[in-house]
Design an enzyme around this catalytic site. Structure first.
Site, PDB file in Angstrom:
ATOM      1  N   GLU A  56       0.845  -1.202   0.000  1.00 29.92           N
ATOM      2  CA  GLU A  56       0.000   0.000   0.000  1.00 29.92           C
ATOM      3  C   GLU A  56       0.878   1.250   0.000  1.00 29.92           C
ATOM      4  O   GLU A  56       0.626   2.208  -0.741  1.00 29.92           O
ATOM      5  CB  GLU A  56      -0.908   0.015   1.245  1.00 29.92           C
ATOM      6  CG  GLU A  56      -1.862  -1.165   1.364  1.00 29.92           C
ATOM      7  CD  GLU A  56      -1.250  -2.360   2.098  1.00 29.92           C
ATOM      8  OE1 GLU A  56      -0.012  -2.551   2.032  1.00 29.92           O
ATOM      9  OE2 GLU A  56      -2.013  -3.097   2.744  1.00 29.92           O
ATOM     10  N   ALA A 160       9.097 -40.151  -5.308  1.00 28.26           N
ATOM     11  CA  ALA A 160       8.936 -40.803  -6.607  1.00 28.26           C
ATOM     12  C   ALA A 160       8.905 -42.303  -6.333  1.00 28.26           C
ATOM     13  O   ALA A 160       9.835 -42.848  -5.731  1.00 28.26           O
ATOM     14  CB  ALA A 160      10.098 -40.445  -7.526  1.00 28.26           C
ATOM     15  N   ALA A 169      16.168 -49.095  -7.306  1.00 31.19           N
ATOM     16  CA  ALA A 169      16.435 -50.509  -7.588  1.00 31.19           C
ATOM     17  C   ALA A 169      17.398 -51.055  -6.544  1.00 31.19           C
ATOM     18  O   ALA A 169      18.127 -50.304  -5.890  1.00 31.19           O
ATOM     19  CB  ALA A 169      17.024 -50.664  -8.990  1.00 31.19           C
ATOM     20  N   ALA A 170      17.388 -52.386  -6.406  1.00 36.30           N
ATOM     21  CA  ALA A 170      18.194 -53.016  -5.363  1.00 36.30           C
ATOM     22  C   ALA A 170      19.681 -52.718  -5.527  1.00 36.30           C
ATOM     23  O   ALA A 170      20.407 -52.569  -4.544  1.00 36.30           O
ATOM     24  CB  ALA A 170      17.951 -54.529  -5.379  1.00 36.30           C
ATOM     25  N   ALA A 278      11.863 -39.056   4.924  1.00 43.50           N
ATOM     26  CA  ALA A 278      10.435 -38.808   4.706  1.00 43.50           C
ATOM     27  C   ALA A 278       9.617 -39.478   5.806  1.00 43.50           C
ATOM     28  O   ALA A 278       8.656 -38.893   6.338  1.00 43.50           O
ATOM     29  CB  ALA A 278      10.019 -39.315   3.326  1.00 43.50           C
TER      30      ALA A 278
HETATM   31  N1  LIG Z   1      12.345 -42.266  -5.032  1.00 45.47           N
HETATM   32  C1  LIG Z   1      12.550 -41.164  -4.356  1.00 45.47           C
HETATM   33  O1  LIG Z   1      11.682 -40.278  -4.285  1.00 45.47           O
HETATM   34  C2  LIG Z   1      13.849 -40.976  -3.677  1.00 45.47           C
HETATM   35  C3  LIG Z   1      14.173 -39.727  -3.143  1.00 45.47           C
HETATM   36  C4  LIG Z   1      15.389 -39.598  -2.493  1.00 45.47           C
HETATM   37  C5  LIG Z   1      16.236 -40.680  -2.388  1.00 45.47           C
HETATM   38  N2  LIG Z   1      15.899 -41.852  -2.937  1.00 45.47           N
HETATM   39  C6  LIG Z   1      16.776 -43.014  -2.830  1.00 45.47           C
HETATM   40  O2  LIG Z   1      16.817 -43.408  -1.470  1.00 45.47           O
HETATM   41  C7  LIG Z   1      18.054 -44.029  -1.197  1.00 45.47           C
HETATM   42  C8  LIG Z   1      18.622 -43.464   0.095  1.00 45.47           C
HETATM   43  O3  LIG Z   1      17.751 -43.815   1.150  1.00 45.47           O
HETATM   44  P1  LIG Z   1      17.964 -43.378   2.658  1.00 45.47           P
HETATM   45  O4  LIG Z   1      16.741 -43.789   3.400  1.00 45.47           O
HETATM   46  O5  LIG Z   1      19.299 -43.819   3.138  1.00 45.47           O
HETATM   47  O6  LIG Z   1      18.065 -41.824   2.469  1.00 45.47           O
HETATM   48  P2  LIG Z   1      17.682 -40.558   3.336  1.00 45.47           P
HETATM   49  O7  LIG Z   1      16.360 -40.695   3.965  1.00 45.47           O
HETATM   50  O8  LIG Z   1      17.926 -39.429   2.408  1.00 45.47           O
HETATM   51  O9  LIG Z   1      18.806 -40.472   4.425  1.00 45.47           O
HETATM   52  C9  LIG Z   1      18.828 -41.240   5.573  1.00 45.47           C
HETATM   53  C10 LIG Z   1      19.867 -40.626   6.469  1.00 45.47           C
HETATM   54  O10 LIG Z   1      19.395 -39.386   6.924  1.00 45.47           O
HETATM   55  C11 LIG Z   1      19.932 -39.088   8.194  1.00 45.47           C
HETATM   56  N3  LIG Z   1      18.797 -38.766   9.070  1.00 45.47           N
HETATM   57  C12 LIG Z   1      18.360 -37.509   9.282  1.00 45.47           C
HETATM   58  N4  LIG Z   1      17.297 -37.519  10.092  1.00 45.47           N
HETATM   59  C13 LIG Z   1      17.046 -38.801  10.395  1.00 45.47           C
HETATM   60  C14 LIG Z   1      16.084 -39.431  11.209  1.00 45.47           C
HETATM   61  N5  LIG Z   1      15.145 -38.756  11.886  1.00 45.47           N
HETATM   62  N6  LIG Z   1      16.105 -40.778  11.280  1.00 45.47           N
HETATM   63  C15 LIG Z   1      17.018 -41.478  10.607  1.00 45.47           C
HETATM   64  N7  LIG Z   1      17.979 -40.921   9.842  1.00 45.47           N
HETATM   65  C16 LIG Z   1      17.991 -39.591   9.733  1.00 45.47           C
HETATM   66  C17 LIG Z   1      20.739 -40.296   8.606  1.00 45.47           C
HETATM   67  O11 LIG Z   1      22.057 -39.994   8.227  1.00 45.47           O
HETATM   68  P3  LIG Z   1      23.264 -39.923   9.278  1.00 45.47           P
HETATM   69  O12 LIG Z   1      23.531 -41.310   9.645  1.00 45.47           O
HETATM   70  O13 LIG Z   1      24.374 -39.266   8.523  1.00 45.47           O
HETATM   71  O14 LIG Z   1      22.795 -39.098  10.449  1.00 45.47           O
HETATM   72  C18 LIG Z   1      20.191 -41.382   7.715  1.00 45.47           C
HETATM   73  O15 LIG Z   1      21.142 -42.382   7.468  1.00 45.47           O
HETATM   74  C19 LIG Z   1      18.931 -43.766  -2.391  1.00 45.47           C
HETATM   75  O16 LIG Z   1      18.977 -44.950  -3.171  1.00 45.47           O
HETATM   76  C20 LIG Z   1      18.208 -42.712  -3.167  1.00 45.47           C
HETATM   77  O17 LIG Z   1      18.419 -42.806  -4.552  1.00 45.47           O
HETATM   78  C21 LIG Z   1      14.726 -42.028  -3.565  1.00 45.47           C
END
Ligand SMILES: NC(=O)c1ccc[n+]([C@@H]2O[C@H](COP(=O)([O-])OP(=O)(O)OC[C@H]3O[C@@H](n4cnc5c(N)ncnc54)[C@H](OP(=O)(O)O)[C@@H]3O)[C@@H](O)[C@H]2O)c1
Length: 341
Positions: A56, A160, A169-170, A278
């Site tokens: 404004e 996704a 993938a595994a 997530a």
């Molecule tokens: N399809 C999709 O939408 C999508 C998106 C993203 C990733 N991905 C895939 O997901 C895979 C990775 O999975 P991810 O589960 O390891 O990844 P993430 O959820 O990105 O990371 C997990 C890490 O986050 C940290 N962290 C932070 N807050 C946390 C909490 N409250 N509880 C537990 N850990 C916490 C920990 O790391 P620290 O041990 O260092 O503390 C844990 O190891 C990859 O293959 C990637 O390509 C897929």
């Protein structure tokens, strides 16, 4: 009832409030159009972020003709508080307006009261604006409004998934499981949020850039802050020219991470996973909106799209409301909201 000229002016006010050059962050995006009693546009103004003139005041400063009997068309209720700038309701009264069209009430208790102030001064205040324009004005500030109400940023989680709910993938070869349209949309989403957040696991597995990169190569006016959450080691995010700042949130507590981002003036977080992070946000009740890109493909094995929610019995399931289903060929976009949120 709005006149056609006022409706047009409100559409214009929403448009200028949405100016790409305005930073997101802790202030609302607001537009104002001043109309003469005969319906001519006397001035336009908009707010350009913390420390700058309110919409404004910006419009009033640009007006060169008399404002006696003018109509102020604004996207948000004029404020009544003395912040870095004076109360806008008073400025409009001092200028001599006789009518105000306001698209949205101010949810901020410190600033609200402008409608009452104007009405008490005898101004004709019109709040009955077309639904579509009220919704557009609200949408502009949904992160800001969420912050006012909940004292933390709005969180949009994006996943996704394959049709069988796999995130990858595994053997880790599936960096992209969705098609081009869904991936392009992720870049659009990043450009509308002020933080892109991933877990350290995703930073370790994918080395993501987390920048907004539109398909047509256009420059993005605001790159989001890039944040990685975790306490372990992970490689620094690649930082191409123009990328937003990158930070580490060294915690596992979603509320603490969001408090940190809120204190940095951030109001809308795009949580891009991975599955563990997530799930942690969903468990903590820190997801406000979920966008799922569902790919018509099957993996059978590989990490699930979502980590452990701590649910062991059906009565404890987390129900979501399906808000919208949109084809993004060859994928589908589902927009959902946790029912309790
Ligand atoms: N399809 C999709 O939408 C999508 C998106 C993203 C990733 N991905 C895939 O997901 C895979 C990775 O999975 P991810 O589960 O390891 O990844 P993430 O959820 O990105 O990371 C997990 C890490 O986050 C940290 N962290 C932070 N807050 C946390 C909490 N409250 N509880 C537990 N850990 C916490 C920990 O790391 P620290 O041990 O260092 O503390 C844990 O190891 C990859 O293959 C990637 O390509 C897929």
């Amino acid at each position: 009832m709005l006149t056609d000229i006022e409706r047009h002016a409100l559409r214009r006010a929403v448009e200028i409030a949405a100016d790409d050059g305005v930073p997101l962050g802790p202030n609302p995006r607001v537009g104002c159009v001043l109309l003469s009693p005969g319906g001519d546009v006397l001035a336009e103004g908009h707010h350009r972020g913390a420390g700058t003139a309110h919409a404004e005041a910006d419009a009033l400063a640009r007006a060169t003709a008399s404002l006696t009997g003018a109509t102020a068309v604004v996207t948000l209720e004029p404020c009544t508080h003395h912040g870095r700038t004076g109360p806008c309701a008073d400025a409009l009264l001092d200028a001599g307006i006789s009518r105000a069209v306001i698209a949205r009430r101010d949810p901020n208790p410190v600033a609200a009261g402008g409608i009452d102030r104007l009405r008490r001064a005898g101004i004709d205040v019109e709040l009955d604006v077309p639904e579509e324009l009220a919704a557009a004005a609200a949408h502009l500030n949904r992160g800001w409004e969420h912050g006012v109400r909940h004292q933390r940023p709005l969180v949009t989680a994006k996943l996704a998934l394959t049709l069988d709910g796999r995130a990858a993938a595994a053997d880790g070869t599936s960096r992209w499981i969705t098609g081009e349209a869904a991936r392009a949309e992720v870049h659009e989403l990043r450009a509308t949020c002020d933080v892109v957040l991933v877990g350290a696991g995703t930073a370790r597995a994918d080395h993501p850039t987390l920048t907004a990169r539109p398909e047509d190569g256009a420059r993005v006016p605001r790159q989001p802050l890039r944040a990685v959450m975790g306490t372990g080691q992970f490689p620094a995010l690649p930082t191409p020219e123009g990328a937003g700042e990158a930070i580490t949130l060294a915690t596992h507590d979603p509320s603490a991470a969001l408090a940190d981002l809120f204190a940095r003036g951030r109001r809308h977080v795009l949580l891009e996973g991975g599955p563990t992070l997530a799930a942690a946000f969903l468990r903590a009740g820190c997801v406000d909106e979920l966008i799922v890109h569902l790919a018509p493909t099957l993996l059978g094995t590989g990490p699930p799209g979502l980590g452990d929610l701590g649910i062991t019995t059906i009565a404890d399931r987390l129900d979501l409301d399906l808000v919208e289903v949109t084809p993004l060929p060859p994928d589908l976009r589902l927009t959902l909201r946790p029912r309790a949120a």
